[in-house]
Design a protein around this motif. Structure first.
Motif, PDB file in Angstrom:
ATOM      1  N   GLU A  77       0.899  -1.513  -0.145  1.00 52.18           N
ATOM      2  CA  GLU A  77      -0.379   0.191  -0.028  1.00 52.18           C
ATOM      3  C   GLU A  77       0.531   1.121   0.003  1.00 52.18           C
ATOM      4  N   SER A  78       2.259   0.840  -0.100  1.00 49.84           N
ATOM      5  CA  SER A  78       2.681   2.511   0.133  1.00 49.84           C
ATOM      6  C   SER A  78       2.491   3.436   0.931  1.00 49.84           C
ATOM      7  N   HIS A  79       1.648   2.646   2.967  1.00 52.24           N
ATOM      8  CA  HIS A  79       1.518   3.896   3.719  1.00 52.24           C
ATOM      9  C   HIS A  79       2.266   3.696   4.409  1.00 52.24           C
ATOM     10  N   VAL A  80       3.049   5.046   4.935  1.00 59.78           N
ATOM     11  CA  VAL A  80       3.979   5.770   5.808  1.00 59.78           C
ATOM     12  C   VAL A  80       3.336   5.094   7.056  1.00 59.78           C
ATOM     13  N   LYS A  81       2.630   5.749   7.138  1.00 56.41           N
ATOM     14  CA  LYS A  81       2.241   5.784   8.233  1.00 56.41           C
ATOM     15  C   LYS A  81       1.399   4.167   8.986  1.00 56.41           C
ATOM     16  N   ALA A  82       0.692   3.035   8.481  1.00 56.69           N
ATOM     17  CA  ALA A  82       0.820   2.509   8.545  1.00 56.69           C
ATOM     18  C   ALA A  82       1.794   1.009   8.307  1.00 56.69           C
ATOM     19  N   SER A  83       3.556   1.649   8.268  1.00 61.93           N
ATOM     20  CA  SER A  83       4.009   0.803   7.839  1.00 61.93           C
ATOM     21  C   SER A  83       4.781   1.568   8.980  1.00 61.93           C
ATOM     22  N   ARG A  84       5.313   2.539   9.623  1.00 61.27           N
ATOM     23  CA  ARG A  84       5.605   2.620  10.752  1.00 61.27           C
ATOM     24  C   ARG A  84       5.357   1.962  11.984  1.00 61.27           C
ATOM     25  N   ARG A  85       3.938   1.952  11.720  1.00 59.84           N
ATOM     26  CA  ARG A  85       3.209   1.662  13.426  1.00 59.84           C
ATOM     27  C   ARG A  85       3.213  -0.293  12.997  1.00 59.84           C
ATOM     28  N   ALA A  86       3.262  -0.408  12.007  1.00 55.34           N
ATOM     29  CA  ALA A  86       3.534  -2.581  11.351  1.00 55.34           C
ATOM     30  C   ALA A  86       4.978  -2.539  12.154  1.00 55.34           C
ATOM     31  N   LEU A  87       5.913  -1.776  11.397  1.00 53.95           N
ATOM     32  CA  LEU A  87       7.651  -2.406  11.570  1.00 53.95           C
ATOM     33  C   LEU A  87       8.198  -2.181  13.730  1.00 53.95           C
ATOM     34  N   SER A  88       7.327  -0.613  13.459  1.00 47.15           N
ATOM     35  CA  SER A  88       7.324  -0.749  15.834  1.00 47.15           C
ATOM     36  C   SER A  88       6.855  -1.600  15.892  1.00 47.15           C
ATOM     37  N   SER A  89       6.132  -2.408  16.091  1.00 47.88           N
ATOM     38  CA  SER A  89       5.482  -2.784  16.859  1.00 47.88           C
ATOM     39  C   SER A  89       6.381  -4.892  16.557  1.00 47.88           C
ATOM     40  N   PHE A  90       6.257  -5.025  15.178  1.00 42.84           N
ATOM     41  CA  PHE A  90       6.871  -6.363  14.773  1.00 42.84           C
ATOM     42  C   PHE A  90       8.660  -6.326  15.579  1.00 42.84           C
ATOM     43  N   LEU A  91       9.093  -4.638  15.444  1.00 46.44           N
ATOM     44  CA  LEU A  91      10.953  -5.296  15.777  1.00 46.44           C
ATOM     45  C   LEU A  91      11.189  -5.288  17.072  1.00 46.44           C
ATOM     46  N   VAL A  92       9.699  -4.776  18.289  1.00 47.67           N
ATOM     47  CA  VAL A  92       9.872  -4.827  19.999  1.00 47.67           C
ATOM     48  C   VAL A  92      10.362  -6.921  19.711  1.00 47.67           C
ATOM     49  N   ARG A  93       9.482  -7.070  18.911  1.00 42.88           N
ATOM     50  CA  ARG A  93       9.460  -9.047  18.855  1.00 42.88           C
ATOM     51  C   ARG A  93      10.780  -9.326  18.524  1.00 42.88           C
ATOM     52  N   TYR A  94      10.808  -8.874  17.082  1.00 39.59           N
ATOM     53  CA  TYR A  94      11.149  -9.635  16.526  1.00 39.59           C
ATOM     54  C   TYR A  94      13.001  -8.776  16.084  1.00 39.59           C
ATOM     55  N   PRO A  95      13.541  -8.328  17.104  1.00 36.98           N
ATOM     56  CA  PRO A  95      14.610  -7.550  16.749  1.00 36.98           C
ATOM     57  C   PRO A  95      15.963  -7.619  15.880  1.00 36.98           C
ATOM     58  N   LEU A  96      16.258  -8.981  16.016  1.00 41.04           N
ATOM     59  CA  LEU A  96      17.553  -9.892  15.155  1.00 41.04           C
ATOM     60  C   LEU A  96      17.083  -9.823  13.756  1.00 41.04           C
ATOM     61  N   CYS A  97      15.926  -9.407  13.528  1.00 39.06           N
ATOM     62  CA  CYS A  97      15.329  -8.753  11.530  1.00 39.06           C
ATOM     63  C   CYS A  97      15.926  -8.035  11.174  1.00 39.06           C
ATOM     64  N   TYR A  98      16.708  -8.004  10.586  1.00 41.15           N
ATOM     65  CA  TYR A  98      17.510  -6.649  10.454  1.00 41.15           C
ATOM     66  C   TYR A  98      17.347  -6.257   9.117  1.00 41.15           C
ATOM     67  N   GLY A  99      16.708  -7.513   8.196  1.00 42.69           N
ATOM     68  CA  GLY A  99      16.318  -6.787   7.050  1.00 42.69           C
ATOM     69  C   GLY A  99      14.527  -5.478   6.865  1.00 42.69           C
ATOM     70  N   TYR A 100      14.266  -6.099   7.856  1.00 45.43           N
ATOM     71  CA  TYR A 100      13.595  -5.146   8.699  1.00 45.43           C
ATOM     72  C   TYR A 100      13.477  -3.603   9.122  1.00 45.43           C
ATOM     73  N   TRP A 101      14.755  -3.256   9.245  1.00 50.49           N
ATOM     74  CA  TRP A 101      15.241  -2.483  10.204  1.00 50.49           C
ATOM     75  C   TRP A 101      15.904  -1.692   9.475  1.00 50.49           C
ATOM     76  N   LYS A 102      16.756  -2.349   7.708  1.00 49.41           N
ATOM     77  CA  LYS A 102      16.504  -1.433   6.730  1.00 49.41           C
ATOM     78  C   LYS A 102      15.193  -1.418   5.852  1.00 49.41           C
ATOM     79  N   LYS A 103      14.250  -1.892   5.813  1.00 54.08           N
ATOM     80  CA  LYS A 103      13.595  -1.135   4.520  1.00 54.08           C
ATOM     81  C   LYS A 103      12.664  -0.072   6.481  1.00 54.08           C
ATOM     82  N   PHE A 104      12.781   0.057   7.253  1.00 51.68           N
ATOM     83  CA  PHE A 104      12.589   1.070   7.960  1.00 51.68           C
ATOM     84  C   PHE A 104      12.930   1.875   7.616  1.00 51.68           C
TER      85      PHE A 104
END
Length: 689
Positions: A77-104
């Motif tokens: 959807e290329s939606h900034v607000k939705a992506s921020r919220r999803a990535l922030s919550s996801f990375l709290v639980r799975y902080p070792l997924c470096y690929g999603y840090w790069k996406k963020f």
């Protein structure tokens, strides 16, 4: 400017720096949640399916698939607000997924938030400081956003490179990072700095170690020594060259600053003060000869590790389980590195001098062991045994580092694995931090409510601290909360009664607890056995009637025939041992014989020594051991006495403290959510090495 990357540092792992100072260690800092979007996005509407996917992920936070579906939808959807919220919550639980840090970070950069993109990278590197990809991504972000015409920008990039190689430079696959550092220094025109980078990596076992050596040789032979060396190094190599020339000509050595005989010229310099072509060639040969020796030593270290490295197929984090071969490969590699670092002693007993020598070589030693553990805990972060192995290694080296690793394991990666939490609580209690141990156990019980082993550990902690009132209160609370679960209620009631009886010396209160539990669970044989043990432990001249009442109550209860025979036998034994008259003994014996007749011929055969039935009797549902056979008709004095009444009856009548069978009872697991407790071997107190 984002938070300093120095926050990644913790004493332990060090690399040599070009200035001679100690480098940055492996990051073991506490991880914090990534930053979410700014206020300018609060009013933006979310995509239509976001709430559905978001709710699914929040309700099932351990379901990795739910998270990836949410993240993929936000990205589509290329939606900034939705992506921020999803990535922030996801990375709290799975902080070792470096690929999603790069996406963020890329998300923020595309949105024009360069500063926030840098902050995301910094947060990601706190969580996974060994990620070569994330370091390179961060450096490229800075290179693409900073004004490199400014001196402070150059200094900042170099500082980040130093942070990167200090945190991740020992990785076997760190070649891209070292090459990027060296090429960047070359682009800045700092050829001597480029040489220093290659000199450092030439001492580290990496996958492309040969490439580094070839690049260094090309670099050295393409430029005069004065350009690729620092002034101090250049002065040293010139002195070595002059000494070799003097020895070859059989003349005396002439050092810098000394007067020469009239008419003697400096043979290594031309008229304009530069080195002659011959001098340059000789100095380059001297340099390469020294590096050849270093390269050979490093090559030997690479060969030692190559087989271990080749066995590692998944060095990154994933929720999918690793196969046994991968787990074994990591275990073997860790054991080997520890022995290599400590002179063949896997326990790590090594003198300070030996440790210093290892660190000077920058090949093996405590630093490499720490680094390998950190690498392992990226791929194996969901396996408790590797965290246990790490803290066991760290504890002799430093309590603070050990505590930090416990915190990372329990609060980030294994919040729902009780064993590692119990080990942490034991660690804190062992070193006198009772308040912290209490906090750990309370937090664990909140995360996993109703887990019996956690409540018992809390009780044990308070009992050992001398707070019997608190221990009693915890058990009473557990008794009240478990009234709807018969087996669990009986279990806690027995524990409470034992505490009151054995430590509180209050027989009356202990009796009341057991009698109340019997009212709720009249078919639980353990309650009767513990009540009988309590009555038998008193003065037989006073408690004789209470013992017989307990036995009569058990015989009238809805218990199995085998269990009733057990109680009848014990009543007979008590009468034989402590009866006041032979008439009372005979009366109990007659009642016992009547019970055998009521239970039928099969049970009578069991009491008279039938092997098959006696074996069945030994497997009663109360966890009791083998029971002695009843005597044939005749005088009671010939009765073979059953096993003596003694010890803890909560799990077996065979001995006090043998309550492992209780924890392993199938009915307890089925009545309490299928929980099978591994605590009977106390492996959370003393985990296997």
């Amino acid at each position: 400017m984002p938070a300093s990357l120095s926050e990644l540092q913790t004493p332990g792992l060090e690399l040599d720096r070009p200035d001679g100072k100690a480098g940055s260690p492996v990051g073991m800092a506490e991880y914090t949640a990534p930053l979410v979007g700014g206020e300018e996005d609060e009013d933006a509407e979310l995509p239509p399916d976001f709430n559905r996917l978001w709710t699914s992920a929040q309700e099932n936070p351990l379901d990795f698939t739910s998270w990836t579906e949410l993240l993929q939808y936000c990205e589509q959807e290329s939606h900034v607000k939705a992506s921020r919220r999803a990535l922030s919550s996801f990375l709290v639980r799975y902080p070792l997924c470096y690929g999603y840090w790069k996406k963020f970070a890329d998300l923020e950069r595309r949105a024009g938030n360069t500063k926030r993109a840098e902050e995301v990278c910094v947060e990601g590197l706190k969580a996974i400081p060994l990620s070569i990809d994330l370091w390179i991504h961060y450096i490229n972000l800075l290179l693409g956003t900073l004004d490199m015409n400014l001196p402070e920008s150059t200094q900042r990039i170099r500082s980040v490179f130093e942070e990167a190689v200090a945190a991740a430079g020992l990785d076997f696959q760190a070649d891209r990072l070292w090459d990027l550092y060296a090429e960047w220094e070359k682009e800045q025109g700092h050829l001597s700095a480029m040489t220093a980078v290659y000199d450092r990596v030439l001492r580290i076992p990496t996958q492309l170690y040969q490439n580094h050596y070839e690049k260094l040789k090309t670099h050295i032979t393409s430029h005069p020594p004065q350009s690729v060396l620092s002034p101090e190094e250049y002065k040293k190599i010139r002195a070595t060259y002059r000494e070799s020339v003097a020895q070859g000509e059989g003349t005396n050595r002439v050092s810098d600053g000394e007067e020469r005989p009239p008419g003697e010229d400096e043979t290594s310099e031309t008229a304009n003060g530069t080195d002659t072509e011959e001098a340059v060639q000789k100095m380059q040969e001297l340099l390469l000869a020294a590096w050849e020796k270093t390269h050979a030593q490093n090559e030997a270290e690479v060969r030692k590790r190559w087989e271990f490295e080749d066995a590692i197929k998944r060095p990154y984090f994933h929720v999918k389980p690793l196969d046994k071969a991968q787990l074994k490969a990591w275990q073997s590699y860790l054991d080997w590195e520890r022995m290599e670092a400590h002179g063949g002693n896997i326990e790590g007993d090594v003198t300070q001098e030996q440790e210093a020598e290892k660190c000077d070589n920058c090949v093996s030693g405590h630093a490499r062991v720490l680094f390998l553990f950190e690498r392992c805990l990226i791929a194996c972060s969901l396996y408790e045994e590797f965290w246990t192995k790490y803290v066991q290694y760290l504890e002799p080296h430093g309590l603070d580092d050990t505590r930090t690793v416990f915190r990372r394991a329990c609060e980030i990666h294994l919040p729902h694995k009780h064993s590692i939490h119990l080990q942490w609580a034991t660690f804190e209690e062992r070193y006198g931090n009772l308040q912290e141990a209490r906090r750990i156990l309370q937090a664990l019980e909140q995360a996993l409510p109703g887990l019996a082993v956690v409540r018992l550990r809390r009780v044990g902690l308070e009992r050992r601290a001398g707070k019997l009132e608190v221990a009693e209160s915890l058990l009473r609370e557990a008794v009240e909360q478990s009234k709807a679960m018969g087996q669990l209620h009986a279990f806690y009631s027995i524990k409470l009664a034992r505490l009151l009886f054995k430590l509180g010396k209050n027989t009356g209160r202990a009796r009341a607890v057991l009698q109340e539990a019997i009212e709720l669970s009249p078919d639980n044989s353990r309650l009767y056995l513990n009540l009988l043990e309590l009555e038998v432990s008193g003065d037989p001249r006073i408690n004789g009637s209470a013992v017989q009442q307990c036995i009569s109550r058990a015989l009238a209860a809805p218990l199995s025939p085998e269990t009733k025979i057990l109680f009848s036998q014990r009543g007979l034994q008590f009468a034989e041992d402590f009866g006041s008259s032979v008439q009372s003994v005979l009366g109990v014996y007659d009642d016992h014989q009547k019970l055998l007749k009521e239970l039928g011929s099969r049970k009578r055969g069991a009491e008279n020594g039938d092997n098959d039935d006696s074996e069945k009797i030994s497997k009663t549902d109360d966890g009791s051991g083998t029971m002695a056979a009843a005597p044939p008709a005749g005088p009671p004095v010939t009765t073979t006495p059953p096993p003596p009444m003694m010890g803890d009856m909560s799990g077996s009548h065979a001995g006090y403290g043998a309550y492992g069978s209780w924890y392993q009872q199938q009915q307890y697991g089925s009545s309490y959510g299928g929980y099978h407790n591994p605590w009977s071997q106390y492996n959370q107190y003393y985990p296997p090495s």
